[in-house]
Every structure is written in structure tokens, then in C-alpha cells.
Design a protein around this motif. Structure first.
Motif, PDB file in Angstrom:
ATOM      1  N   LEU A 176      -7.661   1.429   3.207  1.00  0.00           N
ATOM      2  CA  LEU A 176      -7.036   1.747   1.922  1.00  0.00           C
ATOM      3  C   LEU A 176      -5.787   2.603   2.105  1.00  0.00           C
ATOM      4  CD1 LEU A 176      -7.139   1.605  -1.184  1.00  0.00           C
ATOM      5  CD2 LEU A 176      -8.536   3.685  -1.131  1.00  0.00           C
ATOM      6  N   VAL A 177      -5.865   3.624   2.961  1.00  0.00           N
ATOM      7  CA  VAL A 177      -4.716   4.512   3.170  1.00  0.00           C
ATOM      8  C   VAL A 177      -3.559   3.744   3.803  1.00  0.00           C
ATOM      9  CG1 VAL A 177      -3.890   6.540   4.428  1.00  0.00           C
ATOM     10  CG2 VAL A 177      -6.091   6.615   3.262  1.00  0.00           C
ATOM     11  N   SER A 178      -3.848   2.935   4.842  1.00  0.00           N
ATOM     12  CA  SER A 178      -2.783   2.142   5.470  1.00  0.00           C
ATOM     13  C   SER A 178      -2.201   1.136   4.489  1.00  0.00           C
ATOM     14  CB  SER A 178      -3.338   1.412   6.699  1.00  0.00           C
ATOM     15  OG  SER A 178      -3.698   2.320   7.701  1.00  0.00           O
ATOM     16  N   TYR A 179      -3.065   0.510   3.707  1.00  0.00           N
ATOM     17  CA  TYR A 179      -2.622  -0.476   2.723  1.00  0.00           C
ATOM     18  C   TYR A 179      -1.723   0.178   1.675  1.00  0.00           C
ATOM     19  CZ  TYR A 179      -2.995  -3.953  -1.052  1.00  0.00           C
ATOM     20  OH  TYR A 179      -2.719  -4.853  -2.054  1.00  0.00           O
ATOM     21  N   LYS A 180      -2.116   1.356   1.203  1.00  0.00           N
ATOM     22  CA  LYS A 180      -1.332   2.055   0.176  1.00  0.00           C
ATOM     23  C   LYS A 180       0.035   2.482   0.713  1.00  0.00           C
ATOM     24  CE  LYS A 180      -3.860   2.354  -3.628  1.00  0.00           C
ATOM     25  NZ  LYS A 180      -3.331   1.882  -4.944  1.00  0.00           N
ATOM     26  N   ILE A 185       2.640  -0.121  -4.602  1.00  0.00           N
ATOM     27  CA  ILE A 185       2.625  -0.410  -6.040  1.00  0.00           C
ATOM     28  C   ILE A 185       1.916  -1.711  -6.412  1.00  0.00           C
ATOM     29  CG2 ILE A 185       4.783   0.841  -6.386  1.00  0.00           C
ATOM     30  CD1 ILE A 185       5.979  -2.130  -6.747  1.00  0.00           C
ATOM     31  N   GLU A 186       1.384  -2.425  -5.407  1.00  0.00           N
ATOM     32  CA  GLU A 186       0.751  -3.707  -5.727  1.00  0.00           C
ATOM     33  C   GLU A 186      -0.547  -3.479  -6.502  1.00  0.00           C
ATOM     34  OE1 GLU A 186       2.385  -6.446  -5.300  1.00  0.00           O
ATOM     35  OE2 GLU A 186       3.985  -5.337  -4.303  1.00  0.00           O
ATOM     36  N   PRO A 187      -0.926  -4.405  -7.368  1.00  0.00           N
ATOM     37  CA  PRO A 187      -2.111  -4.212  -8.222  1.00  0.00           C
ATOM     38  C   PRO A 187      -3.408  -4.119  -7.419  1.00  0.00           C
ATOM     39  CG  PRO A 187      -1.261  -6.463  -8.407  1.00  0.00           C
ATOM     40  CD  PRO A 187      -0.240  -5.685  -7.640  1.00  0.00           C
ATOM     41  N   ALA A 188      -4.386  -3.431  -7.996  1.00  0.00           N
ATOM     42  CA  ALA A 188      -5.671  -3.226  -7.325  1.00  0.00           C
ATOM     43  C   ALA A 188      -6.369  -4.545  -7.021  1.00  0.00           C
ATOM     44  CB  ALA A 188      -6.576  -2.343  -8.188  1.00  0.00           C
ATOM     45  N   LEU A 189      -6.164  -5.552  -7.865  1.00  0.00           N
ATOM     46  CA  LEU A 189      -6.800  -6.853  -7.643  1.00  0.00           C
ATOM     47  C   LEU A 189      -6.386  -7.470  -6.315  1.00  0.00           C
ATOM     48  CD1 LEU A 189      -6.693  -8.524 -11.194  1.00  0.00           C
ATOM     49  CD2 LEU A 189      -8.720  -7.801  -9.917  1.00  0.00           C
ATOM     50  N   LEU A 190      -5.143  -7.222  -5.903  1.00  0.00           N
ATOM     51  CA  LEU A 190      -4.685  -7.756  -4.627  1.00  0.00           C
ATOM     52  C   LEU A 190      -5.471  -7.125  -3.485  1.00  0.00           C
ATOM     53  CD1 LEU A 190      -2.744  -9.488  -2.956  1.00  0.00           C
ATOM     54  CD2 LEU A 190      -1.144  -7.564  -2.951  1.00  0.00           C
ATOM     55  N   PHE A 194      -7.705  -8.774  -0.642  1.00  0.00           N
ATOM     56  CA  PHE A 194      -7.160  -8.600   0.705  1.00  0.00           C
ATOM     57  C   PHE A 194      -8.202  -8.081   1.692  1.00  0.00           C
ATOM     58  CE2 PHE A 194      -4.849  -6.331   3.997  1.00  0.00           C
ATOM     59  CZ  PHE A 194      -3.745  -7.138   4.245  1.00  0.00           C
ATOM     60  N   LYS A 195      -8.998  -7.087   1.283  1.00  0.00           N
ATOM     61  CA  LYS A 195      -9.903  -6.398   2.216  1.00  0.00           C
ATOM     62  C   LYS A 195     -10.897  -7.331   2.902  1.00  0.00           C
ATOM     63  CE  LYS A 195     -12.854  -2.372   2.884  1.00  0.00           C
ATOM     64  NZ  LYS A 195     -13.779  -3.092   3.772  1.00  0.00           N
ATOM     65  N   PRO A 196     -11.638  -8.191   2.177  1.00  0.00           N
ATOM     66  CA  PRO A 196     -12.601  -9.044   2.894  1.00  0.00           C
ATOM     67  C   PRO A 196     -11.942  -9.998   3.880  1.00  0.00           C
ATOM     68  CG  PRO A 196     -12.460  -9.658   0.565  1.00  0.00           C
ATOM     69  CD  PRO A 196     -11.738  -8.375   0.709  1.00  0.00           C
ATOM     70  N   GLU A 197     -10.728 -10.452   3.570  1.00  0.00           N
ATOM     71  CA  GLU A 197     -10.032 -11.341   4.490  1.00  0.00           C
ATOM     72  C   GLU A 197      -9.561 -10.573   5.725  1.00  0.00           C
ATOM     73  OE1 GLU A 197     -10.149 -14.512   4.098  1.00  0.00           O
ATOM     74  OE2 GLU A 197     -11.114 -14.242   2.139  1.00  0.00           O
ATOM     75  N   GLY A 223      -9.314 -15.526   8.227  1.00  0.00           N
ATOM     76  CA  GLY A 223      -8.884 -14.255   7.653  1.00  0.00           C
ATOM     77  C   GLY A 223      -7.384 -14.061   7.794  1.00  0.00           C
ATOM     78  N   ARG A 224      -6.847 -14.342   8.987  1.00  0.00           N
ATOM     79  CA  ARG A 224      -5.399 -14.209   9.202  1.00  0.00           C
ATOM     80  C   ARG A 224      -4.628 -15.154   8.286  1.00  0.00           C
ATOM     81  NH1 ARG A 224      -1.198 -12.683  12.473  1.00  0.00           N
ATOM     82  NH2 ARG A 224       0.476 -14.217  12.654  1.00  0.00           N
ATOM     83  N   LYS A 225      -5.086 -16.377   8.192  1.00  0.00           N
ATOM     84  CA  LYS A 225      -4.410 -17.367   7.342  1.00  0.00           C
ATOM     85  C   LYS A 225      -4.338 -16.882   5.894  1.00  0.00           C
ATOM     86  CE  LYS A 225      -5.042 -22.146   5.726  1.00  0.00           C
ATOM     87  NZ  LYS A 225      -5.916 -23.357   5.827  1.00  0.00           N
ATOM     88  N   ASN A 226      -5.433 -16.352   5.379  1.00  0.00           N
ATOM     89  CA  ASN A 226      -5.464 -15.900   3.980  1.00  0.00           C
ATOM     90  C   ASN A 226      -4.675 -14.605   3.771  1.00  0.00           C
ATOM     91  OD1 ASN A 226      -7.067 -18.093   3.190  1.00  0.00           O
ATOM     92  ND2 ASN A 226      -8.954 -17.032   3.727  1.00  0.00           N
ATOM     93  N   VAL A 227      -4.714 -13.707   4.775  1.00  0.00           N
ATOM     94  CA  VAL A 227      -3.920 -12.476   4.701  1.00  0.00           C
ATOM     95  C   VAL A 227      -2.438 -12.827   4.655  1.00  0.00           C
ATOM     96  CG1 VAL A 227      -3.142 -10.509   6.096  1.00  0.00           C
ATOM     97  CG2 VAL A 227      -5.588 -10.866   5.698  1.00  0.00           C
ATOM     98  N   LEU A 228      -1.998 -13.733   5.525  1.00  0.00           N
ATOM     99  CA  LEU A 228      -0.586 -14.126   5.546  1.00  0.00           C
ATOM    100  C   LEU A 228      -0.166 -14.775   4.230  1.00  0.00           C
ATOM    101  CD1 LEU A 228      -0.133 -15.583   9.146  1.00  0.00           C
ATOM    102  CD2 LEU A 228       0.605 -13.363   8.280  1.00  0.00           C
TER     103      LEU A 228
END
Length: 466
Positions: A176-180, A185-190, A194-197, A223-228
Motif C-alpha cells: 500500500l505504501v509503495s503503491y501510494k 491519486i488513483e481511486p481505491a477501486l484500482l 491491483f493487489k491480488p494480481e 499476474g504480470r499480464k493483468n498488472v501491466l
């Protein structure tokens, strides 16, 4: 029934003989004058399964048989494992002299072929420069420290009276900290998508390189494919907007900054994954294990708590930590370094030979990997007296962190660029934990330390207000 039993016996014997012949043939393939001793296992699979399941036991058995420098075949690559501290230091300090960063293709395919640990030469230089412009100590001092402090304060809010799995919590915190920092500013839904992938991607990095449905390696690829896919969508939306974004992705996409303007989209994407991955695995596991070790060592916990309570003295609850206060956390840094050593969060690093080179009296062929296995150095009693004792006080001697055989963060021009940011994150987490709460372990937790540090059934603690 006798016929069935006989057929089964014949098949069993046939399989054993076949495997033995395959192993013999594979050993002959890699029998070359000048190579170190060792065994190569089965074709393609090599000894990866033994390495992943037996870990340090397998390595120690091979060392007992072949010495500190031996050949094997892991993660799809012929590899030499080196356990000699002096030779390891030589390898780490001599990149460019026939040695480059050497993630095996199986791992590079998931983390990315353009990540900082996979490139070398001029490409490594400008990617490292780009990365350091985002996370170097001056940036931490001026921007990131306050941001991390605020995120940790919020993350540890309202834990009083709860029983939690601290393994899950530290993993959640680290990503979460690295993502933030990357996508503020990206929405929480993203993030929820993102996390499970990203979790799949992480699991795939240390898996048998078999890309078939149902395997961890396959899940890592997916996971990489969906993250990208998610990241490309965010990048496209930002480029189509005139808005300014004050986060790391905003910096990476900036065409005005010469440190980032040369980056291709592939390099930007792999930079993002590198920052998230490195901050996720090492920060989460080091934080979890520091909490475990502090719980088991009340004297160390008390000294750590006193250090942080002294910093909070005269502060309001919402007052941020200043850089000078962070730099005064000398015992906290010692706890983090000792946790990294004792838990061995990182077991070693890989190098690849770019031509036939001589190392330690042997000739290593072009294209082989050398695994600089630093785990045993962490337990060398000559370097660390009573090496299996949690003793953070040893690190109060500042020279220990810079001594020749301290490989906790690598060595040479590939010392981990995120070292200081990682220590800041763990320090801020511990600061808000020990100044607000006490904790007790619930049940007996099993800790596995290879191939990655984890508590298979969780590490549960009961939190009470301090």
C-alpha cells in the motif's frame, strides 16, 4: 493381481532407470574441463525442486560434498553457487569484467526484462539514475519521509483490542505504501483490483519455471499480464489529461526531466514493478520478523520503545517526524539490520557470465549464472559472534555496516538503491507501533525461512494500547 503388481514393479524400475540415465546424460552434457565439481540433476528441471524445497540444507549438503564453489542447475540455468565470502565480494565488485546482473529468464519474464536488476552497462546507468531521482536520500528527506510517516500513522490507527495476523498486515502495509507513492491519486477501486494480481506476480518469481495452468509460474505470468494492463490504462489516461500528478508515476512520465525523458514505456512499466516488488517483499518480511524478534527479546523492545518515546516527547499526536529525528533512530536502524541478517530476507544475488571467465581457479562458460549465496556469511561467527542470537547492539558499531563482508544490501555499483527508503518505511511503522501499542503472540507460529521468509499459518498477535 499378481500380474498388475508385476507390471507396476516393472514400470517403477523402468522409471527409476530412465531418470538415472537422464541424470547421467545431463551430467555428461556439462562435463567440461575447468568447471567446478557438482551435480546437474535432470535435463531442464535440474535441481530446482531440491533447491526450493530443501533450501539451505541442500546447499550445505552440496558444500560438504563439493566445497564452497560448486555447479548445479536451477531455475532453468546452469549455475555455480559460491559460498566463499572473499570470492563473493570479488564477484560483486567486478561487474563489467565478464559479469553482469543475472536473473534467470524465468524470473526476468515476470519482473521484467528492463528492470534495474536485469540490465547492465549504459542502460543500467541511466535506469539507476532515473530510479535514484525518485528514492535517493535527498528525496526522502525533502518529500518521502513525511509522506511515509503520514501513511503509517493512518495505517496503524485503531488497532487497540484487535487480534491480527501481522504477516498479512505488514504485507498490506508494504504494498500500500509503495503503491501510494507511485499512484497517489488513483481511486481505491484500482488498488483493490491491483493487489491480488500483484500477489500472483510475487509468488511466480520463485517458482519452478513451468508455464502451465495451475502452476505458480503460470499465475505469476497472469499476474504480470493483468498488472501491466492496469498500468497501461493509467498511463494512457494521464497522458490524455493536462493535470499534474505529484507522485512517482508523474515524475516518470515527465518529459521535462532529463532523468526520465529517455525512458521507453517498457522501461517505465518495469521501473514501476521493480519499485513495488522490491519494497513489497523485503519491507514486509523484515517488518514482520522485527516484530517477532522484539517480542521475544523484551530488553531490545524496551530500548527501542524508549528511543521512540523520547522523539514523541513534546510532540502533538499528528506532528510529523523530522529528518533529524529519523536520523537519531540509531537503535531502530540496528534492530532492522540485525533482523535482515538473522532472518536472511535476501539469500543472495545472481550474476551472468558474458564470456568464459576464470573465477576461483575455475573457468565458468559464457551464459552461466553465478549465485552469490550470502546466507551463510550472515551466520559466520568470525563476522558475527553468536550468530544465531538476536543482538541488535552489535550494529551500534557503525563500522559493521560497511565492513567488507556485509552483503545485506548487495555490494559494488548494485547496492540496493531502495535501501534507505526501505529502512525509513520500517522505522516509521515501528515508531507508530511501539509508541501506541503493546502486543503478545497468540499461539505458536511456525516461521519458514526459505525460499522466502513466511509464517505458513500466519503470525497472530493481540494488540493492546500502550
Amino acid at each position: 493381481m499378481e500380474v498388475v503388481g508385476m507390471v507396476g514393479l516393472v514400470l517403477g524400475v523402468g522409471i527409476c532407470v530412465g531418470l538415472a540415465l537422464l541424470m547421467k546424460w545431463n551430467a555428461m552434457r556439462y562435463r567440461r574441463k575447468g568447471l567446478p565439481p557438482g551435480s546437474m540433476g535432470l535435463p531442464f528441471f535440474g535441481e530446482t525442486a531440491k533447491f526450493l524445497t530443501q533450501g539451505p540444507t541442500f546447499v550445505k549438503m552440496q558444500r560438504a560434498r563439493y566445497g564452497n564453489f560448486f555447479k548445479t542447475h536451477i531455475f532453468g540455468c546452469p549455475t555455480v553457487i559460491c559460498m566463499d565470502p572473499g570470492v563473493n565480494r570479488y564477484i560483486l565488485l567486478n561487474e563489467g569484467k565478464g559479469l553482469v546482473a543475472g536473473y534467470p529468464p524465468s524470473m526476468r519474464n515476470i519482473i521484467g526484462n528492463k528492470n534495474i536488476a536485469a540490465v547492465h552497462g549504459a542502460t543500467h546507468k541511466y535506469i539507476r539514475g532515473s530510479l535514484l531521482s525518485l528514492i535517493a536520500p535527498p528525496v526522502i528527506k525533502d518529500h518521502l519521509l513525511q509522506h511515509v510517516d503520514g501513511l503509517m500513522r493512518s495505517f496503524l490507527h485503531n488497532w487497540d483490542g484487535k487480534t491480527i495476523d501481522i504477516q498479512d498486515k505488514t504485507s498490506e502495509m508494504a504494498l500500500l505504501v509503495s503503491y501510494k507513492q507511485m499512484l497517489e491519486i488513483e481511486p481505491a477501486l484500482l488498488y483493490e483490483a491491483f493487489k491480488p494480481e500483484f500477489d500472483k506476480l510475487v509468488i511466480g518469481t520463485l517458482a519452478m519455471p513451468i508455464n502451465l495452468p495451475g502452476t505458480n509460474y503460470y499465475f505469476g505470468f497472469q499476474g504480470r499480464k493483468n498488472v501491466l494492463k492496469m498500468l497501461r490504462k493509467v498511463i494512457a489516461e494521464r497522458r490524455a489529461s493536462s493535470a499534474t500528478h505529484n507522485d512517482m508515476l508523474g515524475d516518470l512520465l515527465s518529459k521535462e526531466d532529463p532523468k526520465h525523458s529517455l525512458l521507453s514505456d517498457e522501461e517505465i512499466l518495469d521501473q514501476i514493478i521493480t519499485i513495488l516488488y522490491s519494497g513489497y517483499e523485503t519491507v514486509s518480511k523484515t517488518t514482520m520478523m522485527s516484530i517477532k524478534y522484539l517480542h521475544d527479546n523484551p530488553k531490545a523492545l524496551q530500548q527501542l520503545r524508549e528511543e521512540h518515546l523520547a522523539i514523541r516527547k513534546g510532540k502533538n499526536p499528528e506532528d510529523p517526524i523530522r529528518w533529524t529525528e529519523y536520523k537519531s533512530m540509531t537503535f531502530t536502524r540496528a534492530v532492522i539490520l540485525e533482523t535482515s541478517r538473522l532472518a536472511t530476507i535476501v539469500n543472495g544475488v545472481l550474476r551472468e557470465t558474458t564470456n568464459d571467465i576464470e573465477v576461483n581457479g575455475y573457468v565458468i562458460p559464457k551464459g552461466w549464472r553465478i549465485y552469490v549465496y550470502t546466507r551463510e556469511t550472515n551466520y559466520d561467527p568470525l563476522q558475527y559472534p553468536e550468530p544465531f542470537t538476536f543482538n541488535p547492539w552489535r550494529w551500534l558499531d557503525k563500522s559493521l555496516e560497511s565492513q567488507n563482508y556485509c552483503f545485506l544490501f548487495g555490494a559494488g555499483n548494485r547496492v540496493c538503491p531502495g535501501k534507505e527508503l526501505g529502512i525509513v518505511k520500517i522505522s516509521m511503522f515501528l515508531h507508530h507501533l511501539v509508541t501506541r501499542y503493546r502486543w503478545e503472540e497468540v499461539g505458536d507460529a511456525e516461521i519458514a525461512k526459505f525460499p522466502r521468509v513466511e509464517a505458513p499459518k500466519g503470525l497472530h498477535i493481540k494488540i493492546t494500547k500502550y
